[in-house]
Motif scaffolding. Structure first.
Motif, PDB file in Angstrom:
ATOM      1  N   TYR A   1       0.834  -1.204   0.000  1.00  0.00           N
ATOM      2  CA  TYR A   1       0.000   0.000   0.000  1.00  0.00           C
ATOM      3  C   TYR A   1       0.869   1.255   0.000  1.00  0.00           C
ATOM      4  O   TYR A   1       1.998   1.244   0.493  1.00  0.00           O
ATOM      5  N   LEU A   2       0.317   2.314  -0.538  1.00  0.00           N
ATOM      6  CA  LEU A   2       0.932   3.634  -0.452  1.00  0.00           C
ATOM      7  C   LEU A   2       0.241   4.397   0.672  1.00  0.00           C
ATOM      8  O   LEU A   2      -0.985   4.499   0.697  1.00  0.00           O
ATOM      9  N   THR A   3       1.023   4.907   1.631  1.00  0.00           N
ATOM     10  CA  THR A   3       0.467   5.773   2.669  1.00  0.00           C
ATOM     11  C   THR A   3       0.869   7.207   2.341  1.00  0.00           C
ATOM     12  O   THR A   3       2.043   7.494   2.128  1.00  0.00           O
ATOM     13  N   ILE A   4      -0.110   8.094   2.270  1.00  0.00           N
ATOM     14  CA  ILE A   4       0.127   9.501   1.960  1.00  0.00           C
ATOM     15  C   ILE A   4      -0.394  10.339   3.119  1.00  0.00           C
ATOM     16  O   ILE A   4      -1.518  10.133   3.573  1.00  0.00           O
TER      17      ILE A   4
ATOM     18  N   SER B   1      -8.566  10.236  -4.883  1.00  0.00           N
ATOM     19  CA  SER B   1      -9.220   9.025  -5.388  1.00  0.00           C
ATOM     20  C   SER B   1     -10.218   8.452  -4.385  1.00  0.00           C
ATOM     21  O   SER B   1      -9.981   8.456  -3.177  1.00  0.00           O
ATOM     22  N   ASP B   2     -11.316   7.942  -4.901  1.00  0.00           N
ATOM     23  CA  ASP B   2     -12.311   7.264  -4.062  1.00  0.00           C
ATOM     24  C   ASP B   2     -11.768   5.962  -3.486  1.00  0.00           C
ATOM     25  O   ASP B   2     -12.340   5.413  -2.540  1.00  0.00           O
ATOM     26  N   LEU B   3     -10.675   5.460  -4.059  1.00  0.00           N
ATOM     27  CA  LEU B   3     -10.081   4.207  -3.586  1.00  0.00           C
ATOM     28  C   LEU B   3      -9.179   4.423  -2.372  1.00  0.00           C
ATOM     29  O   LEU B   3      -8.805   3.464  -1.707  1.00  0.00           O
ATOM     30  N   ALA B   4      -8.825   5.671  -2.105  1.00  0.00           N
ATOM     31  CA  ALA B   4      -7.963   5.995  -0.966  1.00  0.00           C
ATOM     32  C   ALA B   4      -8.796   6.037   0.310  1.00  0.00           C
ATOM     33  O   ALA B   4      -9.871   6.635   0.345  1.00  0.00           O
TER      34      ALA B   4
ATOM     35  N   GLY C   1      -5.816  14.320   6.752  1.00  0.00           N
ATOM     36  CA  GLY C   1      -4.540  14.204   7.438  1.00  0.00           C
ATOM     37  C   GLY C   1      -3.660  13.103   6.880  1.00  0.00           C
ATOM     38  O   GLY C   1      -2.429  13.204   6.875  1.00  0.00           O
ATOM     39  N   GLY C   2      -4.296  12.041   6.382  1.00  0.00           N
ATOM     40  CA  GLY C   2      -3.539  10.919   5.839  1.00  0.00           C
ATOM     41  C   GLY C   2      -4.445   9.860   5.239  1.00  0.00           C
ATOM     42  O   GLY C   2      -5.572   9.668   5.697  1.00  0.00           O
ATOM     43  N   LYS C   3      -3.962   9.189   4.216  1.00  0.00           N
ATOM     44  CA  LYS C   3      -4.744   8.166   3.518  1.00  0.00           C
ATOM     45  C   LYS C   3      -3.838   7.019   3.087  1.00  0.00           C
ATOM     46  O   LYS C   3      -2.614   7.157   3.042  1.00  0.00           O
ATOM     47  N   PHE C   4      -4.444   5.877   2.787  1.00  0.00           N
ATOM     48  CA  PHE C   4      -3.679   4.782   2.191  1.00  0.00           C
ATOM     49  C   PHE C   4      -4.468   4.202   1.034  1.00  0.00           C
ATOM     50  O   PHE C   4      -5.699   4.265   0.994  1.00  0.00           O
ATOM     51  N   ILE C   5      -3.745   3.626   0.065  1.00  0.00           N
ATOM     52  CA  ILE C   5      -4.347   3.081  -1.146  1.00  0.00           C
ATOM     53  C   ILE C   5      -3.478   1.941  -1.660  1.00  0.00           C
ATOM     54  O   ILE C   5      -2.254   1.965  -1.502  1.00  0.00           O
ATOM     55  N   ARG C   6      -4.089   0.931  -2.255  1.00  0.00           N
ATOM     56  CA  ARG C   6      -3.353  -0.199  -2.802  1.00  0.00           C
ATOM     57  C   ARG C   6      -2.396   0.278  -3.892  1.00  0.00           C
ATOM     58  O   ARG C   6      -2.744   1.103  -4.736  1.00  0.00           O
TER      59      ARG C   6
ATOM     60  N   MET D   1      -3.364   4.175 -12.131  1.00  0.00           N
ATOM     61  CA  MET D   1      -3.505   5.620 -12.335  1.00  0.00           C
ATOM     62  C   MET D   1      -2.308   6.188 -13.108  1.00  0.00           C
ATOM     63  O   MET D   1      -2.438   7.133 -13.883  1.00  0.00           O
ATOM     64  N   LEU D   2      -1.134   5.590 -12.867  1.00  0.00           N
ATOM     65  CA  LEU D   2       0.063   6.039 -13.593  1.00  0.00           C
ATOM     66  C   LEU D   2      -0.017   5.680 -15.070  1.00  0.00           C
ATOM     67  O   LEU D   2       0.613   6.314 -15.917  1.00  0.00           O
ATOM     68  N   GLY D   3      -0.791   4.622 -15.342  1.00  0.00           N
ATOM     69  CA  GLY D   3      -0.916   4.171 -16.737  1.00  0.00           C
ATOM     70  C   GLY D   3       0.311   3.437 -17.168  1.00  0.00           C
ATOM     71  O   GLY D   3       0.695   3.478 -18.310  1.00  0.00           O
TER      72      GLY D   3
END
Length: 272
Positions: free
Chosen positions: A129-132, A250-253, A258-263, A270-272
């Motif tokens: 996962y990416l944590t932002i 993104s709705d997937l995040a 303050g912070g989110k995570f996404i697969r 999204m990068l294509g």
């Protein structure tokens, strides 16, 4: 595959706990080899199988085919039926093994992790996962972590001592997963601090009386068998820069401002 074949008419399936041979035998031809009938033995699928070397022998010799059929009859008699519980157990184990597969690189490759080189197929089923985030760890959270470590070790820790990576009030953060840590500043600054794995949780109380939670992590140096150091972290942040706003909104995040995570698999799409 097994579950689908069990439901087809005219097909009988059994299992043998000590059987590892791969054999296909017909009326006029037989095949004996090392390759599995699917990629499951290597926890790989589709194009991930490219580069693996297997061996197989096809024979049309009637004597050899007869001997193979006798061997098969002996194995069949000593085999047993496959149960629903065993199919479900195999499905769960397959999912676990898929999550730990390494990137399909050439032998002796020491290439670093590069998201742009990965397709959705190679990232599918992986607990990465990416944590932002934009909020930093509070002083009270740091104090709670130090107190926890002092209770655990029986030794006092200095305020200047380096604390482990952690996330404040992210209780829903995936466990047993790798987390690529990315700071996304309000003015667009991006900095990747590496890759972590969540190890344990700390619950504490703020001075104001509200409850707090820390997801404490360890630092990893590889993802999917690829190096993920300082150079890879910098490159990762730059690769995400063109679409970071899209990822953040993104709705997937999962999370808040303050912070989110996404697969990571979703990020790669999204990068294509």
């Amino acid at each position: 595959m097994i579950d689908a074949l069990r439901n087809k008419k005219g097909i009988l399936l059994k299992q043998h706990d000590r059987l590892h041979a791969k054999v296909i035998v017909g009326g006029r031809r037989a095949l004996v080899g090392s390759a599995n009938l699917s990629g499951n033995g290597l926890n790989l699928e589709g194009n991930e199988m490219s580069g693996w070397e297997e061996a197989g022998l096809v024979t049309t010799d009637p004597k050899q085919i007869g001997a193979i059929k006798e061997w098969f009859t002996m194995i069949w008699k000593s085999s047993r039926a496959i149960t629903d519980a065993e199919v479900e157990d195999a499905r769960c184990k397959w999912k676990e093994r898929r999550a730990t597969r390494v990137k399909n690189d050439p032998p002796n490759s020491r290439s670093g992790f590069l998201l742009k080189e990965l397709g959705s197929e190679e990232l599918a089923d992986r607990p990465i996962y990416l944590t932002i985030y934009r909020d930093w760890i509070s002083d009270e959270a740091k104090r709670a972590c130090r107190m926890y470590e002092e209770e655990l070790t029986g030794q006092q820790t200095s305020k200047s001592a380096k604390l482990p990576p952690m996330y404040e009030n992210w209780p829903e953060l995936p466990k047993e997963a790798q987390l690529i840590d990315l700071y996304y500043g309000p003015r667009g600054a991006l900095r990747c601090y590496g890759v972590f794995t969540r190890t344990h949780d700390i619950k504490f109380t703020y001075l104001a009386g509200s409850k707090g939670h820390l997801a404490v992590c360890r630092r990893d140096d590889k993802i999917m068998g690829c190096l993920f150091g300082v150079k890879e972290s910098q490159r990762f942040a730059e690769d995400l820069r063109p679409c970071i706003e899209k990822i953040w909104n993104s709705d997937l995040a999962v999370g808040d401002d303050g912070g989110k995570f996404i697969r990571l698999a979703d990020v790669a799409e999204m990068l294509g």
